[in-house]
Enzyme design. Structure first.
Site, PDB file in Angstrom:
ATOM      1  CG  PHE A  51       2.665   5.162  -9.208  1.00  0.00           C
ATOM      2  CD1 PHE A  51       3.071   5.798 -10.378  1.00  0.00           C
ATOM      3  CD2 PHE A  51       2.141   3.875  -9.307  1.00  0.00           C
ATOM      4  CE1 PHE A  51       2.941   5.154 -11.614  1.00  0.00           C
ATOM      5  CE2 PHE A  51       2.010   3.232 -10.531  1.00  0.00           C
ATOM      6  CZ  PHE A  51       2.411   3.881 -11.692  1.00  0.00           C
ATOM      7  CG  HIS A  52      -2.629   2.801  -5.272  1.00  0.00           C
ATOM      8  ND1 HIS A  52      -3.672   3.440  -4.621  1.00  0.00           N
ATOM      9  CD2 HIS A  52      -3.122   1.615  -5.685  1.00  0.00           C
ATOM     10  CE1 HIS A  52      -4.737   2.660  -4.647  1.00  0.00           C
ATOM     11  NE2 HIS A  52      -4.432   1.548  -5.272  1.00  0.00           N
ATOM     12  CG  HIS A  53      -3.371   7.423  -3.190  1.00  0.00           C
ATOM     13  ND1 HIS A  53      -3.595   6.081  -3.013  1.00  0.00           N
ATOM     14  CD2 HIS A  53      -3.105   7.934  -1.946  1.00  0.00           C
ATOM     15  CE1 HIS A  53      -3.483   5.781  -1.732  1.00  0.00           C
ATOM     16  NE2 HIS A  53      -3.186   6.869  -1.073  1.00  0.00           N
ATOM     17  CG  ASP A  56       2.578  -2.628   8.868  1.00  0.00           C
ATOM     18  OD1 ASP A  56       1.997  -2.428   7.794  1.00  0.00           O
ATOM     19  OD2 ASP A  56       2.059  -2.426   9.983  1.00  0.00           O
ATOM     20  CG  HIS A  97      -1.958  -5.807   2.094  1.00  0.00           C
ATOM     21  ND1 HIS A  97      -0.660  -5.340   2.002  1.00  0.00           N
ATOM     22  CD2 HIS A  97      -2.402  -5.406   3.312  1.00  0.00           C
ATOM     23  CE1 HIS A  97      -0.343  -4.699   3.102  1.00  0.00           C
ATOM     24  NE2 HIS A  97      -1.374  -4.720   3.919  1.00  0.00           N
ATOM     25  CB  VAL A 136       8.505   2.808   9.665  1.00  0.00           C
ATOM     26  CG1 VAL A 136       8.892   1.385   9.315  1.00  0.00           C
ATOM     27  CG2 VAL A 136       8.542   3.696   8.431  1.00  0.00           C
ATOM     28  CD  GLN A 147      -4.083   1.908  -0.890  1.00  0.00           C
ATOM     29  OE1 GLN A 147      -5.213   2.343  -0.688  1.00  0.00           O
ATOM     30  NE2 GLN A 147      -3.032   2.339  -0.207  1.00  0.00           N
ATOM     31  CB  VAL A 148      -7.373  -4.833  -2.987  1.00  0.00           C
ATOM     32  CG1 VAL A 148      -8.527  -5.784  -3.307  1.00  0.00           C
ATOM     33  CG2 VAL A 148      -6.676  -4.393  -4.263  1.00  0.00           C
ATOM     34  CD  GLU A 177       2.197   0.818   5.290  1.00  0.00           C
ATOM     35  OE1 GLU A 177       1.060   1.071   4.840  1.00  0.00           O
ATOM     36  OE2 GLU A 177       2.401   0.052   6.245  1.00  0.00           O
ATOM     37  NE  ARG A 198       4.930  -3.058   3.585  1.00  0.00           N
ATOM     38  CZ  ARG A 198       3.814  -2.825   4.263  1.00  0.00           C
ATOM     39  NH1 ARG A 198       3.581  -3.473   5.409  1.00  0.00           N
ATOM     40  NH2 ARG A 198       2.921  -1.972   3.827  1.00  0.00           N
TER      41      ARG A 198
END
Length: 571
Positions: free
Chosen positions: A309-311, A253, A377, A255, A379-380, A288, A251
């Site tokens: 999607f998260h937001h 980070d 990690h 980019v 968003q929290v 990302e 993954r």
């Protein structure tokens, strides 16, 4: 293009060390305390072959200043200590492994330091069987490249080839990966290629040309990817982790901060060479990328993190509208419809509460090109108090959003503990000293000054207790068992119903219809069949009816404010 290799490696002639230092006047190898001159090679590299043995320590002396190897595979101590000569790789694998199809991916993001009380690879390996049992198929490790101190998220790394010693030894990582493979779990590593941390980045001295001082990221000077040696550094780093430790993927980070001349060529070459590390197994690449741009996924990369999607989920469940949530707080259910239909929400169109449009059309990409999450990690941990979603919203709403994540046809990612209903915070923590520690502490307090003024206080990221409070709670109580049962049931549905459809390929565009204020119905057509879903996320829609043969359900569609029903149809 340069043919030099970064760092130390073994040849028939013995142990050879290469360093790119194009502006240096004199470079030497200090092996076990004795200096040997290095010889200038093409393209600004310096090289030496020396009678080294595994376990020997060495430093590089660049224009009179001693420093560890920027491509060190192992340190004798912290990031300022000598580097260590490592042995030739041997056959350390006991599990035959050809990888897994990306359509089967269910990712579990974890931070090694807080995943277990011990905070080590050995301890984490003991938890893998439980993850596999509930249906998780991939573990994603937050960055493990060495940084200064013991505690940290990993994004302040300065020796990206070297395993952070607090987690264990390179052999421990091999054993972790081998055990994961024996359980059918892929292992993906989060790799940071867009910046270096604030302490111990000796490349600034050895090779100032590594950086483009005319451009800056939020974390310091940008990296100059127009330089062939710079591109090689990062590509060789990726090859090292994938090859030496038999990882299943990376993954990458942020980019969106890998920009400027040479950046596009670098990303294309990285994908090609990463997949060539081992053609006997599948290797997967995730980015990302805040740009919502399809280019990388059209050119060698499997998927991108999908914050849209998260937001949408977060805003619907919490009502928050600050900062990057502003545009998603206007109509979160409308945005959820968009993200379920097209993957991303923001595709370049004008948006309320956003001054500049973001993104490009991505609806043509397959569902597996989007990694969705309801917690990460970022968003929290980037909240002042590190609260998880269960501490911010109606628990039934959180359960329903989590179930949606697991059964929808996009790649789901679970943040450690989410599968068991964890409420322990995940705070920002670091382990710096002196002026740097003070700057980090004061910067964090200033960032959340409003919360501090309300009397809540902002946890000191340098306090060991902040790190300790972020450790995952492994208690086996009714809540944990209930959440684990939900996770296992949803992922069994995914394995038996969703994955076969994904493998058959899409046969047309998704169709999503909104019902009332907080409900929707969605259908995804595949060559093998159709996936149908009905969802209420805050208010029931009486006109919605679940299929009589729904294979997965949570709550009662049409009457409960939080409910989910999913079924499949076949030609």
């Amino acid at each position: 293009m340069t043919t030099q290799r970064w760092g130390g490696y073994w040849t028939d002639a013995g142990w050879t060390l290469d360093l790119w230092a194009p502006q240096a006047e004199r470079v030497g190898l200090v092996l076990n305390g004795d200096e040997r001159p290095m010889i200038r090679q093409a393209d600004g590299f310096w090289s030496v072959t020396a009678p080294a043995r595994p376990g020997d320590t060495y430093l590089l002396r660049v224009d009179g200043r001693d420093m560890p190897d920027p491509a060190s595979r192992l340190q004798a101590g912290d990031v300022h200590a000598p580097s260590v000569v490592t042995a030739r790789p041997d056959d350390r694998w006991h599990t035959p492994w050809a990888g897994r199809d990306w359509a089967e991916a269910v990712i579990y993001e974890l931070h090694l330091g807080t995943f277990t009380p011990e905070g080590t690879l050995a301890a984490a390996a003991g938890k893998l069987a439980g993850l596999a049992d509930v249906g998780i198929t991939a573990v994603e490790l937050m960055p493990v490249g060495q940084w200064q101190g013991d505690r940290g998220w990993g994004y302040d790394g300065v020796l990206p080839f070297a395993l952070h010693p607090a987690y264990g030894s390179p052999d421990d990582l091999c054993r972790f990966v081998d055990h994961a493979h024996s359980l059918g779990l892929m292992v993906v590593l989060d790799l940071v290629m867009n910046h270096f941390g604030p302490e111990g980045a000796y490349l600034h001295h050895a090779a100032p040309a590594f950086f483009d001082e005319s451009r800056h990221t939020p974390w310091g000077a940008a990296i100059d990817f127009s330089q062939a040696a710079v591109r090689e550094y990062w590509i060789q780093c990726a090859e090292y982790w994938l090859g030496e430790f038999r990882l299943d993927g990376l993954r990458l980070d942020a980019v969106h901060q890998i920009t400027g001349p040479g950046a596009e060529d670098f990303m294309t070459a990285l994908a090609r060479r990463a997949r060539a590390v081992d053609d006997s197994r599948a290797i997967h690449l995730i980015v990302e990328d805040e740009r919502n741009d399809p280019f990388l996924r059209e050119n060698g990369y499997d998927a991108s993190w999908n914050d849209d999607f998260h937001h949408a989920i977060h805003c619907q469940l919490t009502g928050e509208s600050d900062s990057y949530y502003a545009s998603f707080a206007v109509d979160p259910i409308g945005d959820l419809c968009l993200t379920l239909q097209r993957g991303h929400v923001e595709e370049g169109q004008p948006r309320a509460a956003r001054d500049d449009p973001r993104g490009q059309p991505c609806g043509h990409l397959p569902p597996t090109a989007f990694v969705n999450a309801t917690q990460t990690h970022d968003q929290v941990g980037n909240r002042a108090l590190g609260e998880r979603l269960l501490s911010l919203a109606d628990p039934q709403g959180v359960r329903t959003g989590f179930a949606l994540l697991l059964v929808a046809p996009y790649v789901p990612m679970i943040f450690m503990g989410e599968e068991r209903g964890a409420t322990t915070p995940f705070l920002f923590f670091a382990d710096f000293t002196g002026d740097l520690a003070r700057a980090v502490r004061e910067g964090r307090a200033a960032e959340f000054a409003e919360i501090a003024s309300l009397g809540s206080g902002v946890p000191n990221p340098l306090d060991p207790d902040t790190f300790a409070r972020s450790r995952l709670d492994w208690r086996d109580d009714g809540t944990a068992r209930d959440w684990l049962a939900l996770t296992k049931r949803a992922l069994a549905f995914r394995r038996d119903h969703v994955v076969p459809l994904l493998k058959s390929g899409c046969s047309g565009p998704a169709r999503v219809v909104r019902h009332g204020a907080a409900s929707l119905a969605a259908s995804w057509p595949f060559h093998q069949g159709t996936l149908d879903l009905q969802l209420s996320l805050g208010q029931a829609a009486p006109d919605l009816q679940a299929a009589d043969d729904a294979a997965f359900s949570l709550g009662r569609i049409g009457s409960d404010p939080y409910a989910l029903s999913v079924s499949t149809r076949f030609p």
